[in-house]
Design an enzyme around this catalytic site. Structure first.
Site, PDB file in Angstrom:
ATOM      1  N   ASP A  21      39.834 -23.696   9.899  1.00 10.46           N
ATOM      2  CA  ASP A  21      39.513 -25.125   9.903  1.00 10.46           C
ATOM      3  C   ASP A  21      39.083 -25.560  11.298  1.00 10.46           C
ATOM      4  OD1 ASP A  21      39.386 -27.819   9.364  1.00 10.46           O
ATOM      5  OD2 ASP A  21      41.560 -28.128   9.529  1.00 10.46           O
ATOM      6  N   ASN A  23      38.064 -28.966  11.918  1.00  8.05           N
ATOM      7  CA  ASN A  23      38.148 -30.410  12.178  1.00  8.05           C
ATOM      8  C   ASN A  23      39.494 -31.016  11.796  1.00  8.05           C
ATOM      9  OD1 ASN A  23      37.936 -30.235   9.449  1.00  8.05           O
ATOM     10  ND2 ASN A  23      36.332 -31.790   9.228  1.00  8.05           N
ATOM     11  N   ASP A  25      41.364 -31.081   9.089  1.00  5.98           N
ATOM     12  CA  ASP A  25      41.712 -31.692   7.791  1.00  5.98           C
ATOM     13  C   ASP A  25      42.456 -30.728   6.867  1.00  5.98           C
ATOM     14  OD1 ASP A  25      39.735 -29.959   7.021  1.00  5.98           O
ATOM     15  OD2 ASP A  25      38.449 -31.477   6.081  1.00  5.98           O
ATOM     16  N   ASP A  29      36.225 -24.421   6.995  1.00  8.68           N
ATOM     17  CA  ASP A  29      34.879 -25.011   6.941  1.00  8.68           C
ATOM     18  C   ASP A  29      33.874 -24.163   7.717  1.00  8.68           C
ATOM     19  OD1 ASP A  29      35.438 -25.648   9.665  1.00  8.68           O
ATOM     20  OD2 ASP A  29      36.479 -27.469   8.986  1.00  8.68           O
ATOM     21  N   ASP A  98      26.922 -17.415  -1.903  1.00 12.20           N
ATOM     22  CA  ASP A  98      27.453 -17.238  -3.254  1.00 12.20           C
ATOM     23  C   ASP A  98      26.782 -18.305  -4.117  1.00 12.20           C
ATOM     24  OD1 ASP A  98      29.086 -16.617  -5.431  1.00 12.20           O
ATOM     25  OD2 ASP A  98      30.832 -16.313  -4.135  1.00 12.20           O
ATOM     26  N   GLU A 256      27.299 -10.249  -9.602  1.00 18.07           N
ATOM     27  CA  GLU A 256      28.673  -9.987 -10.013  1.00 18.07           C
ATOM     28  C   GLU A 256      28.631  -9.586 -11.481  1.00 18.07           C
ATOM     29  OE1 GLU A 256      33.039 -12.099 -10.573  1.00 18.07           O
ATOM     30  OE2 GLU A 256      31.202 -13.177 -10.990  1.00 18.07           O
ATOM     31  N   HIS A 333      38.343 -12.542  -3.764  1.00 17.73           N
ATOM     32  CA  HIS A 333      39.103 -13.774  -4.022  1.00 17.73           C
ATOM     33  C   HIS A 333      39.570 -13.893  -5.473  1.00 17.73           C
ATOM     34  CE1 HIS A 333      35.161 -14.423  -5.544  1.00 17.73           C
ATOM     35  NE2 HIS A 333      35.521 -15.554  -6.103  1.00 17.73           N
ATOM     36  N   ASP A 334      39.183 -12.979  -6.329  1.00 17.59           N
ATOM     37  CA  ASP A 334      39.586 -13.042  -7.741  1.00 17.59           C
ATOM     38  C   ASP A 334      40.706 -12.067  -8.091  1.00 17.59           C
ATOM     39  OD1 ASP A 334      37.784 -15.038  -8.471  1.00 17.59           O
ATOM     40  OD2 ASP A 334      36.168 -13.604  -8.826  1.00 17.59           O
TER      41      ASP A 334
HETATM   42  C1  GLC Z   1      33.253 -15.565 -10.628  1.00 17.43           C
HETATM   43  C2  GLC Z   1      33.956 -16.004  -9.364  1.00 17.43           C
HETATM   44  C3  GLC Z   1      35.229 -16.669  -9.739  1.00 17.43           C
HETATM   45  C4  GLC Z   1      34.909 -17.863 -10.583  1.00 17.43           C
HETATM   46  C5  GLC Z   1      34.039 -17.493 -11.779  1.00 17.43           C
HETATM   47  C6  GLC Z   1      33.432 -18.707 -12.385  1.00 17.43           C
HETATM   48  O1  GLC Z   1      33.972 -14.629 -11.336  1.00 17.43           O
HETATM   49  O2  GLC Z   1      34.135 -14.909  -8.518  1.00 17.43           O
HETATM   50  O3  GLC Z   1      35.999 -17.023  -8.634  1.00 17.43           O
HETATM   51  O4  GLC Z   1      36.099 -18.451 -11.055  1.00 17.43           O
HETATM   52  O5  GLC Z   1      32.966 -16.671 -11.403  1.00 17.43           O
HETATM   53  O6  GLC Z   1      32.424 -19.239 -11.568  1.00 17.43           O
HETATM   54 CA    CA Z   2      38.009 -28.633   7.789  1.00 15.31          CA
END
Ligand code: GLC
Ligand code: CA
Length: 561
Positions: A21, A23, A25, A29, A98, A256, A333-334
């Site tokens: 971060d 700023n 909050d 970012d 992304d 993906e 992240h999934d």
């Molecule tokens: C992809 C992303 C995931 C998201 C899903 C719907 O699998 O990696 O995080 O929830 O798409 O957009």
């Molecule tokens: Ca921020």
């Protein structure tokens, strides 16, 4: 044909809200990312994939886009993005955006227009269908987030394979496709180096919209991914996208590819030259320990299946090698954190190094997920509410409660499997807010930052995971070894070993990796000559009479003869 630049790139995914971060909050970012470019450059990564940055109501943390032409004010402005591109380029790093194109937010003006005016052209950008009867959706399809894939809006239902705030776009509609192409062109002109196309294998649906024949769950629903994954029209849509947009830029496009795509099917999408995408992320090596959908299982039943891992990497290599490029990754992240998944928190240092070494020298472009390089592990949260930042996780909690599971069981299960585990704030140092820049507002910090799991402490320790990553990346980029990895024939050594993952690249330099995937000692027979130990996560080599004694998670990169 000249090799594409991404073949020798080292990728790194940044999950913007939890990275840094700038700023105060409480939310990561663009300014925060820019302030860490030197760190990333020193680490040796040169291809950043940044989670979605577009304006969004954040129902699915940015994957639900409200306005593709605007940067999410939580993250910054269009000028900040331009600054990110130029600062990254100045350090010889490239940036992938992304790009969610399977769906928008229900707050996107297209969808709002589609709702308010059923005769508008925007209505055709989505799938609206009549229900089967009073309060019955058009069919029995379930989405990925534990609900029906349909939501009623006025007289009709609309399709959403993710949350109900994420209506699916109708790629059959040429005007919609053109809108998406314009957005892609805009960002390529602005300076991005390509895209990670989110959920791309779901763009084409079974347009008959008939019920799935698979056995429905107690709610009468079926998650039948074949209805909306890897369908033949996908190739046509993406080929047009390539022709209209990607082919005019030196850009990398990574799709993906969920929905159980096979390597053979993927070739259609990625075979060189001229296929619509450059590579696809497959999911085959992510859950090879029985942890997926495992609420009924005890922890002891979660056990890395080394056979499956080997088979899955090799399946993709055999089909793609020489014909197409592919990414390599353990988690993003999934998924839960890889140290918790295939490694061990008790052997954090050894297992994190072992996992990275094993992945890094396989065939493909490796992608690190932020925090992996310091051995970040699962969140270990104390209550179900701690997972509230992820709608997908919370929907599954509701579903498990309905099935009769108690809170304690669900909590234990989430701490083992939820993707929120990967979304805790990046641990920069040992100060109270882990050097995040403010008190993180979205997910709580993992207390293990006090046990040395943070960037600062690891920088100071020559034997840290972080320093190992840096050293390993430098070796992977050394042309002498890079050639062996990219062009040397890959094969397994002792492919029936239940615990050890070992492979060899033939070629000028013979590179061999030997990795113990167990938290205990195992033995490995070895009939080569060790010319050099390039990387090792222990001191000393225990080799006698052609048998190597491998300590917990011990791993080598060797030059052999
Ligand atoms: C992809 C992303 C995931 C998201 C899903 C719907 O699998 O990696 O995080 O929830 O798409 O957009
Ligand atoms: Ca921020």
């Amino acid at each position: 044909m000249a090799s594409a630049w991404w073949k020798s790139s080292i990728g790194y995914m940044i999950y913007p809200e939890s990275f840094k971060d700038s700023n105060g909050d409480g939310i990561g970012d663009l300014g925060g990312i820019i302030s860490k470019l030197d760190y990333l450059h020193d680490l040796g990564v040169d291809l950043l994939w940044i989670g979605p940055l577009f304006d969004s109501p954040m129902d699915d943390n940015g994957y639900d886009v409200r306005d593709y032409g605007k940067i999410n004010p939580l993250y910054g402005t269009m000028d900040d993005l331009k600054r990110l591109f130029s600062e990254a380029h100045a350090r010889n790093m490239r940036v992938l955006l992304d790009f969610p194109i399977n769906h928008t937010s229900d707050e996107h003006p297209w969808f709002q227009k589609a709702l308010s005016d059923p005769s508008s052209k925007e209505r055709g950008y989505y799938y609206f269908k009549k229900g089967k009867g009073e309060n019955l959706p058009p069919n029995n399809w379930a989405g990925f987030f534990s609900t029906s894939a349909w939501e009623k809006a006025g007289e009709e239902y609309y399709l959403h394979i993710f949350t109900k705030k994420m209506p699916d776009l109708n790629w059959e509609n040429p005007e919609l496709r053109k809108e998406i192409y314009d957005i892609a062109r805009f960002y390529l002109e602005l300076g991005c180096d390509g895209f990670r196309l989110d959920a791309v294998t779901h763009l084409a649906k079974d347009l008959s919209f008939e019920d799935s024949e698979m056995k429905p769950d107690p709610n009468g629903l079926v998650l039948d991914t074949s209805k909306f994954s890897n369908r033949p029209r996908l190739y046509d849509y993406l080929s047009e996208f390539r022709e209209e947009v990607f082919s005019h830029y030196d850009c990398l496009v990574v799709g993906e590819a969920g929905g159980c795509i096979s390597p053979e099917e993927s070739l259609k999408l990625v075979e060189k030259p001229g296929a619509p995408l450059n590579m696809v992320f497959n999911f085959d090596t992510v859950w090879n320990n029985g942890n997926f959908d495992s609420i009924k299982k005890k922890d002891e039943e979660i056990f890395t299946d080394v056979f499956a891992l080997r088979r899955n990497f090799m399946r993709w290599y055999e089909v793609l090698n020489g014909k197409a490029d592919m990414p390599l990754y353990w988690c993003n992240h999934d998924h839960p954190r890889v140290v918790s998944q295939y490694g061990s928190v008790a052997y954090r240092n050894e297992s994190a190094k072992m996992l990275f070494l094993t992945l890094l020298f396989l065939y493909g472009t490796p992608f690190i997920y932020n925090g992996e390089e310091i051995g970040m592990s699962n969140a270990n949260y104390g209550s179900l509410g701690d997972f509230k930042s992820d709608r997908g996780t919370m929907n599954s909690v509701e579903a498990y409660k309905k099935e009769g599971y108690d809170e304690e069981t669900i909590l234990h299960y989430l701490n083992r499997t939820s993707r929120v585990n990967a979304r805790t704030p990046m641990q920069w140092d040992r100060s109270e807010n882990v050097g995040f820049g403010s008190k993180p507002a979205i997910n709580k910090v993992n207390p293990n930052y006090l046990e040395g799991v943070n960037v600062y402490d690891e920088m100071c320790d020559p034997y840290s995971i972080l320093n190992f990553y840096q050293y390993a990346i430098a070796l992977r980029k050394n042309p002498a070894y890079a050639d062996a990895v990219e062009y040397g024939r890959l094969s397994y050594v002792d492919p029936n070993h239940p615990d050890v993952f070992s492979y060899l690249h033939e070629g000028g330099t013979k590179l061999m990796v030997i990795s113990n995937f167990r938290p205990y000692t195992v033995y490995f027979t070895f009939y080569y000559e060790m010319k050099d130990v390039l990387l090792h996560n222990y001191d000393g080599v225990l080799l006698k009479d052609h048998v190597i004694t491998l300590r917990p998670f011990e791993s080598f990169l060797l030059v052999v003869r």
